[in-house]
Design a protein around this motif. Structure first.
Motif, PDB file in Angstrom:
ATOM      1  N   MET A 156       0.827  -1.208   0.000  1.00 13.10           N
ATOM      2  CA  MET A 156       0.000   0.000   0.000  1.00 13.10           C
ATOM      3  C   MET A 156       0.862   1.260   0.000  1.00 13.10           C
ATOM      4  O   MET A 156       0.488   2.282  -0.582  1.00 13.10           O
ATOM      5  CB  MET A 156      -0.912  -0.001   1.224  1.00 13.10           C
ATOM      6  CG  MET A 156      -1.947  -1.111   1.215  1.00 13.10           C
ATOM      7  SD  MET A 156      -3.408  -0.713   0.266  1.00 13.10           S
ATOM      8  CE  MET A 156      -4.340   0.193   1.468  1.00 13.10           C
ATOM      9  N   GLU A 214      -4.436   3.496  -8.039  1.00 11.68           N
ATOM     10  CA  GLU A 214      -5.793   3.022  -7.790  1.00 11.68           C
ATOM     11  C   GLU A 214      -5.796   1.907  -6.745  1.00 11.68           C
ATOM     12  O   GLU A 214      -4.903   1.067  -6.697  1.00 11.68           O
ATOM     13  CB  GLU A 214      -6.401   2.492  -9.099  1.00 11.68           C
ATOM     14  CG  GLU A 214      -7.842   2.044  -8.981  1.00 11.68           C
ATOM     15  CD  GLU A 214      -8.366   1.503 -10.299  1.00 11.68           C
ATOM     16  OE1 GLU A 214      -9.409   1.977 -10.771  1.00 11.68           O
ATOM     17  OE2 GLU A 214      -7.703   0.599 -10.874  1.00 11.68           O
ATOM     18  N   LEU A 215      -6.815   1.923  -5.900  1.00 12.06           N
ATOM     19  CA  LEU A 215      -7.009   0.870  -4.897  1.00 12.06           C
ATOM     20  C   LEU A 215      -8.451   0.376  -4.995  1.00 12.06           C
ATOM     21  O   LEU A 215      -9.397   1.155  -4.840  1.00 12.06           O
ATOM     22  CB  LEU A 215      -6.740   1.405  -3.492  1.00 12.06           C
ATOM     23  CG  LEU A 215      -6.994   0.410  -2.346  1.00 12.06           C
ATOM     24  CD1 LEU A 215      -6.028  -0.770  -2.419  1.00 12.06           C
ATOM     25  CD2 LEU A 215      -6.883   1.103  -0.989  1.00 12.06           C
ATOM     26  N   VAL A 239      -4.676   9.001  -4.938  1.00  4.53           N
ATOM     27  CA  VAL A 239      -5.011   7.655  -5.413  1.00  4.53           C
ATOM     28  C   VAL A 239      -6.533   7.502  -5.472  1.00  4.53           C
ATOM     29  O   VAL A 239      -7.241   7.863  -4.529  1.00  4.53           O
ATOM     30  CB  VAL A 239      -4.399   6.588  -4.484  1.00  4.53           C
ATOM     31  CG1 VAL A 239      -4.883   5.192  -4.874  1.00  4.53           C
ATOM     32  CG2 VAL A 239      -2.881   6.643  -4.536  1.00  4.53           C
ATOM     33  N   LEU A 251      -2.758   7.574   1.013  1.00  6.36           N
ATOM     34  CA  LEU A 251      -3.155   7.441  -0.385  1.00  6.36           C
ATOM     35  C   LEU A 251      -3.965   8.651  -0.838  1.00  6.36           C
ATOM     36  O   LEU A 251      -3.856   9.087  -1.991  1.00  6.36           O
ATOM     37  CB  LEU A 251      -3.983   6.163  -0.581  1.00  6.36           C
ATOM     38  CG  LEU A 251      -3.337   4.847  -0.130  1.00  6.36           C
ATOM     39  CD1 LEU A 251      -4.227   3.675  -0.533  1.00  6.36           C
ATOM     40  CD2 LEU A 251      -1.949   4.680  -0.730  1.00  6.36           C
ATOM     41  N   GLU A 280       3.388   1.681  -1.686  1.00  5.77           N
ATOM     42  CA  GLU A 280       3.830   1.889  -3.063  1.00  5.77           C
ATOM     43  C   GLU A 280       2.675   2.204  -4.010  1.00  5.77           C
ATOM     44  O   GLU A 280       2.906   2.460  -5.196  1.00  5.77           O
ATOM     45  CB  GLU A 280       4.563   0.633  -3.551  1.00  5.77           C
ATOM     46  CG  GLU A 280       5.806   0.296  -2.733  1.00  5.77           C
ATOM     47  CD  GLU A 280       6.416  -1.043  -3.124  1.00  5.77           C
ATOM     48  OE1 GLU A 280       5.815  -1.725  -3.990  1.00  5.77           O
ATOM     49  OE2 GLU A 280       7.469  -1.407  -2.575  1.00  5.77           O
ATOM     50  N   CYS A 281       1.445   2.181  -3.505  1.00  5.56           N
ATOM     51  CA  CYS A 281       0.275   2.435  -4.343  1.00  5.56           C
ATOM     52  C   CYS A 281       0.306   3.870  -4.856  1.00  5.56           C
ATOM     53  O   CYS A 281       0.453   4.817  -4.084  1.00  5.56           O
ATOM     54  CB  CYS A 281      -1.008   2.189  -3.550  1.00  5.56           C
ATOM     55  SG  CYS A 281      -2.526   2.425  -4.497  1.00  5.56           S
ATOM     56  N   VAL A 338      -4.152  -3.542  -5.835  1.00  4.42           N
ATOM     57  CA  VAL A 338      -3.345  -2.325  -5.767  1.00  4.42           C
ATOM     58  C   VAL A 338      -2.754  -2.031  -7.145  1.00  4.42           C
ATOM     59  O   VAL A 338      -1.990  -2.839  -7.693  1.00  4.42           O
ATOM     60  CB  VAL A 338      -2.226  -2.475  -4.722  1.00  4.42           C
ATOM     61  CG1 VAL A 338      -1.387  -1.201  -4.649  1.00  4.42           C
ATOM     62  CG2 VAL A 338      -2.813  -2.808  -3.348  1.00  4.42           C
ATOM     63  N   ASP A 339      -3.128  -0.873  -7.697  1.00  4.91           N
ATOM     64  CA  ASP A 339      -2.595  -0.404  -8.983  1.00  4.91           C
ATOM     65  C   ASP A 339      -2.765  -1.416 -10.117  1.00  4.91           C
ATOM     66  O   ASP A 339      -2.005  -1.404 -11.089  1.00  4.91           O
ATOM     67  CB  ASP A 339      -1.110  -0.032  -8.842  1.00  4.91           C
ATOM     68  CG  ASP A 339      -0.920   1.300  -8.125  1.00  4.91           C
ATOM     69  OD1 ASP A 339      -1.898   2.073  -8.065  1.00  4.91           O
ATOM     70  OD2 ASP A 339       0.190   1.547  -7.637  1.00  4.91           O
TER      71      ASP A 339
END
Length: 366
Positions: free
Chosen positions: A141, A147-148, A177, A172, A143-144, A220-221
Motif C-alpha cells: 500500500m 488506484e485501490l 489515489v 493514499l 507503493e500504491c 493495488v494499482d
C-alpha cells in the motif's frame, strides 16, 4: 510455607499470600517496607506483626526469624542483602551474553553465503499469520500510486479493522489515489463502517453496496492482488501474475457495475409480494441450492440469527410446517422465477387455488 518463582533476579521466595489490592511489588521494597527495614536496622529487630503491611521484606529476604523469639524478626545487613539480590541478576546477564556469543558463532559460517533473491515477478506468495499479512499489505500500500480496489464482505468491519484501514488509506488520499470499495447492503447499518465511509468519502473514496458479493479482495494499482486462502483469513495469497490480477479486476468491475452507490438513502430490494420480501427470496434461492443457515448468512452479510428469522417468515408466508417442506414449497411456488409471483400461495392464479387469499402480510426488511 513459601513458593519459589522466577524473575530477572533469579530464584526468590514469594509468600503464598498475594495482596494485589495494596499494589505491593515483589521486585523491590515498597515505601512501608523501607521504613520498617530502617527501623529494624536501628533497633536490631522488629515485631513480626508489624511486617504484615510489607511482605516484600520477607520476599526479598531482608528479615529472618529471631532464633530466640518466634514473634520477632532480625534484619539482614544491607551489604549482604544487596549482594544476594544483585548476584542472580549479574549471573543471568552473563548467561545471556554467553548465549548471544554462541548464536553469533553458530551463524558466522552463513554470513559469507549470498542468499538468492526471489524473483521480483513471483506469481503467488503465500502469507501466513496476521502479522505477516498486515506487514506485506502495508508495504504494498505504501507503493500504491494510482488506484485501490477493495471488496469487503460481511455486515461491517470491526473497529480495529476500520482503524487499521484509516491508517493505510490516509496517505493514499494525499497522493491522489483513486479508491473504490464494495460492501454488502448490511454494512450500511454498521456504525464503525458508516463512520469510516463518512470520514473518507469527501476526499475521493467511492463506495457501492450489493446484496451478495465474493470474499475479500484487495487490488493495488492493478498489479498486485490479495485474497484470503483460508476461511479464518489467517492465510492470504499475494498475487502478481498479470493474467490473474486482470481477471480479478474484471470481477470487481462486474460487481461494481451492479452496485448501488452509498449515497442512495435506501437500499431497495425487489418488492415484497404476498408476504415474501426480496431478501427472503434471496435466502430462498440459497436454500434450494442446498446452503446451510451459516453459509447463507455469510453470503448475504448478516448474522445467523437474522437469517433464521427471515427463514421463519418465509416458511410462514409459504405455509411450511418443516424445513423439508419449505424447500418443496419454494420450488412449487415459483417465487424464484424472475420475480414471477403468480404462483405464490394466496394468488387466485396459483395452481389449485380455491378461494381468494387474505391480504398480503408485510415483514420488516433488514
Amino acid at each position: 510455607m513459601f513458593l519459589k518463582y522466577r524473575t530477572l533476579r533469579g530464584v526468590q521466595m514469594r509468600s503464598k499470600v498475594d495482596t494485589p489490592e495494596t499494589e505491593h511489588s515483589h521486585d523491590e521494597p515498597c515505601e512501608a517496607g523501607r521504613h520498617l527495614y530502617a527501623a529494624a536496622l536501628r533497633a536490631g529487630r522488629i515485631a513480626r506483626s508489624e511486617v504484615d503491611a510489607a511482605p516484600c521484606l520477607i520476599d526479598l529476604a531482608l528479615l529472618h526469624p529471631d532464633p530466640d523469639d518466634p514473634d520477632w524478626l532480625r534484619p539482614v545487613p544491607p551489604s549482604i542483602a544487596l549482594n544476594q539480590l544483585i548476584h542472580p541478576i549479574e549471573r543471568e546477564i552473563q548467561q545471556r551474553r554467553q548465549r548471544a556469543l554462541s548464536l553469533a558463532d553458530a551463524f558466522e559460517p552463513f554470513m559469507t553465503i549470498t542468499a538468492a533473491s526471489p524473483p521480483a515477478t513471483q506469481a503467488i506468495n503465500v502469507l501466513e499469520g496476521l502479522a505477516v499479512i498486515n506487514a506485506e499489505l502495508d508495504r504494498v500500500m505504501d507503493e500504491c500510486a494510482l488506484e485501490l480496489l477493495t471488496i469487503q464482505p460481511g455486515s461491517g468491519r470491526k473497529p480495529e479493522s476500520v482503524k487499521a484501514a484509516l491508517r493505510r488509506v490516509e496517505p493514499l488520499l494525499d497522493r491522489g489515489v483513486r479508491m473504490r470499495t464494495l460492501y454488502q447492503h448490511t454494512a450500511r447499518h454498521h456504525s464503525a463502517t458508516m463512520g469510516y465511509v463518512e470520514r473518507i468519502m469527501p476526499y475521493g473514496l467511492e463506495v457501492r453496496t450489493l446484496e451478495e458479493i465474493i470474499d475479500r479482495l484487495i487490488i493495488v494499482d492493478r498489479k498486485v492482488a490479495f485474497i484470503p486462502a483460508r476461511s479464518d483469513r489467517r492465510v492470504a495469497l499475494e498475487l502478481r501474475h498479470e493474467g490473474l490480477v486482470q481477471y480479478l479486476v474484471g470481477v470487481f468491475e462486474q460487481f461494481w457495475l451492479h452496485g448501488i452507490p452509498w449515497e442512495a438513502e435506501v437500499v431497495t430490494y425487489a418488492p415484497a409480494v404476498n408476504g415474501v420480501s426480496g431478501i427472503q427470496r434471496s435466502i430462498a434461492k440459497l436454500l434450494v441450492e442446498g446452503h446451510v443457515d451459516e453459509a447463507i448468512a455469510r453470503r448475504l452479510g448478516m448474522n445467523v440469527r437474522t437469517c433464521r428469522a427471515h427463514i421463519a417468515k418465509l416458511a410462514s408466508a409459504l405455509g411450511s410446517g418443516s424445513r423439508a417442506q419449505l424447500g418443496y414449497l419454494i420450488a412449487r411456488s415459483g417465487i424464484l422465477d424472475e420475480g414471477d409471483a403468480s404462483c405464490l400461495p394466496g394468488n387466485p392464479a396459483a395452481p389449485g387455488a380455491t378461494a381468494p387469499a387474505e391480504g398480503p402480510r408485510t415483514h420488516d426488511q433488514p
